[in-house]
Design a protein around this motif. Structure first.
Motif, mmCIF file in Angstrom:
data_model
loop_
_atom_site.group_PDB
_atom_site.id
_atom_site.type_symbol
_atom_site.label_atom_id
_atom_site.label_comp_id
_atom_site.label_asym_id
_atom_site.label_seq_id
_atom_site.Cartn_x
_atom_site.Cartn_y
_atom_site.Cartn_z
ATOM 1 N N ASP A 65 6.933 2.796 -13.712
ATOM 2 C CA ASP A 65 8.318 2.938 -13.258
ATOM 3 C C ASP A 65 8.370 3.573 -11.870
ATOM 4 O OD1 ASP A 65 9.340 1.749 -15.474
ATOM 5 O OD2 ASP A 65 10.410 3.504 -16.231
ATOM 6 N N SER A 66 7.420 4.470 -11.593
ATOM 7 C CA SER A 66 7.412 5.117 -10.278
ATOM 8 C C SER A 66 7.022 4.143 -9.174
ATOM 9 C CB SER A 66 6.465 6.323 -10.284
ATOM 10 O OG SER A 66 5.104 5.927 -10.364
ATOM 11 N N LEU A 67 6.331 3.060 -9.533
ATOM 12 C CA LEU A 67 6.042 1.998 -8.566
ATOM 13 C C LEU A 67 7.264 1.115 -8.387
ATOM 14 C CD1 LEU A 67 3.889 0.363 -6.875
ATOM 15 C CD2 LEU A 67 3.481 -0.941 -8.959
ATOM 16 N N TYR A 68 7.816 0.648 -9.508
ATOM 17 C CA TYR A 68 8.947 -0.273 -9.446
ATOM 18 C C TYR A 68 10.203 0.392 -8.889
ATOM 19 C CZ TYR A 68 5.913 -2.832 -12.674
ATOM 20 O OH TYR A 68 4.850 -3.460 -13.260
ATOM 21 N N ALA A 71 0.825 -1.205 0.000
ATOM 22 C CA ALA A 71 0.000 0.000 0.000
ATOM 23 C C ALA A 71 0.860 1.257 0.000
ATOM 24 C CB ALA A 71 -0.937 -0.002 1.203
ATOM 25 N N ALA A 72 1.994 1.221 0.697
ATOM 26 C CA ALA A 72 2.885 2.381 0.711
ATOM 27 C C ALA A 72 3.417 2.683 -0.683
ATOM 28 C CB ALA A 72 4.044 2.141 1.677
ATOM 29 N N ALA A 73 3.720 1.645 -1.453
ATOM 30 C CA ALA A 73 4.175 1.855 -2.825
ATOM 31 C C ALA A 73 3.051 2.393 -3.701
ATOM 32 C CB ALA A 73 4.735 0.557 -3.396
ATOM 33 N N ILE A 74 1.834 1.859 -3.536
ATOM 34 C CA ILE A 74 0.698 2.322 -4.332
ATOM 35 C C ILE A 74 0.434 3.793 -4.065
ATOM 36 C CG2 ILE A 74 -1.776 2.053 -4.736
ATOM 37 C CD1 ILE A 74 -1.423 -0.917 -3.965
ATOM 38 N N ASN A 75 0.489 4.202 -2.810
ATOM 39 C CA ASN A 75 0.213 5.588 -2.463
ATOM 40 C C ASN A 75 1.191 6.555 -3.109
ATOM 41 O OD1 ASN A 75 -2.097 6.257 -1.088
ATOM 42 N ND2 ASN A 75 -1.276 5.783 0.928
ATOM 43 N N ASN A 76 2.379 6.091 -3.438
ATOM 44 C CA ASN A 76 3.400 6.954 -4.005
ATOM 45 C C ASN A 76 3.542 6.818 -5.518
ATOM 46 O OD1 ASN A 76 5.093 8.411 -1.725
ATOM 47 N ND2 ASN A 76 4.563 6.383 -0.929
ATOM 48 N N VAL A 77 2.688 5.995 -6.143
ATOM 49 C CA VAL A 77 2.801 5.813 -7.580
ATOM 50 C C VAL A 77 2.347 7.085 -8.294
ATOM 51 C CG1 VAL A 77 0.483 4.842 -7.949
ATOM 52 C CG2 VAL A 77 2.357 4.172 -9.457
#
Length: 369
Positions: free
Chosen positions: A295-298, A275-281
């Protein structure tokens, strides 16, 4: 379970229900425990049709159950025919919306969507599921990897477990001087494509291979389906693979903690870390077209963010020619975003949308006409 012990230090026990719906429909769990959703404006076409991504099929099962309980007499028939087929069937007017592991491609697909809808189509990311780097390494109860090291394993540049690059990420651990056995999906797979996209994005050009639904690493042994690679890894000491988290968990495999592009501490795969990664995508689409910059997720550098997840979109018309269809599509997606439907997702191995991200999707859904 060993899976929980390996990640307990970062809270995986709290997410022990985390199972991922299979990309390829290997897990056909039903919608048990799902109840009606409040706050949905029902109405419109009674029998919606949709098709596409098999990765989201188990989530759709739960969404449909909640939709039927919330909007009496209305239903959705979802066919997990694959993302490409789903997009083509939507663009051809055979379905009311599509499920897809990738957004519409600029050019031919967006032009066809404009013609089909007589309005722009929107890509709405609704379902996310984490992908594990799963391993069977006797005597090693936890393992840390980063994007570059993972890429060099999966393209055959790193061939033994005690390679200095792996050892540097795992200080104080005794790694065997054993050959690494890579297991990969032999069939075409959205999981394969997304994992290779991660390797390309996060490896500083170490994975010089195309990211497609076919594994292009050029090393290892193939097995069909998510269950196949999980079984192959469970039965093969010193092996490693990529697979949806549920299959790694059920096979009692180790799941590598991942050092994301921000460096720092290795991050365990949990509901919270995904969820922390999704919030920052980042979103590359305009307005209510929520096409993601994956790319902003990966390549996320957010502390505590686990960077490997598969996202699936619902592709909809922004303005349907038929008001009855628009009303029903909007109601179904409102149902899918409701707390009741979202809370059912971890049982199928998906990650509920974090509040900040869900608000963006909700705004877009409510704007469908």
């Amino acid at each position: 379970m060993r899976f929980q012990r390996r990640a307990a230090a970062i809270g995986l026990i709290a997410a022990s229900a985390l199972l991922l719906g299979a990309c390829g429909s290997d897990d056909n769990a039903g919608g048990g425990g799902v109840s009606a959703a409040p706050g949905v404006t029902c109405g419109g076409k009674p029998d919606l049709r949709s098709s596409g991504s098999s990765a989201q099929n188990n989530a759709m099962t739960r969404f449909v159950t909640t939709y039927q309980q919330t909007c009496q007499g209305q239903t959705l028939n979802y066919t997990p025919s694959g993302s490409g087929a789903g997009r083509n069937e939507f663009l051809g007017g055979q379905t009311d919306f599509a499920g897809s592991d990738s957004a519409l491609k600029q050019g031919d697909e967006t032009n066809r969507a404009q013609q089909r809808c007589a309005s722009p189509a929107w890509n709405l990311p609704l379902v996310f599921g984490p992908v594990a780097i799963a391993y069977n390494l006797p005597g090693v109860t936890d393992l840390a990897l980063d994007g570059t090291t993972a890429a060099r394993i999966f393209n055959g540049q790193i061939t033994t477990w005690n390679d200095p690059a792996i050892a540097a990420l795992n200080p104080g651990k005794t790694l065997p001087a054993a050959p690494i056995v890579v297991n990969f999906r032999s069939d075409e797979s959205g999981t394969t494509e997304n994992f290779q996209k991660y390797l390309v994005a996060a490896s500083n050009n170490a994975y010089a291979k195309p990211a497609s639904q076919t594994f292009n690493g050029g090393v290892g042994a193939g097995a069909r389906g998510s269950q196949g690679v999980a079984d192959a890894t469970r039965n093969t000491p010193n092996s490693i693979s990529y697979v949806e988290a549920s299959f790694a968990q059920r096979a009692n495999l180790g799941i590598a903690q991942v050092i994301n592009s921000g460096g720092g501490q290795p991050v365990a795969l949990t509901t919270q870390s995904v969820a922390a990664a999704i919030n920052n995508v980042q979103i590359s689409g305009q307005g209510n077209d929520l096409t993601l910059n994956l790319d902003s997720l990966y390549k996320t550098s957010a502390p505590g963010a686990y960077p490997i997840a598969l996202a699936t979109y619902e592709i909809v018309c922004s303005n349907y020619a038929d008001d009855q269809t628009a009303t029903a599509v909007r109601a179904f997606l409102q149902t899918a975003l409701s707390p009741n439907a979202q809370q059912a997702l971890p049982d199928a191995g998906y990650v509920p949308l974090p509040d900040q991200f869900k608000q963006r999707v909700t705004t877009a859904v409510n704007a469908i006409q």
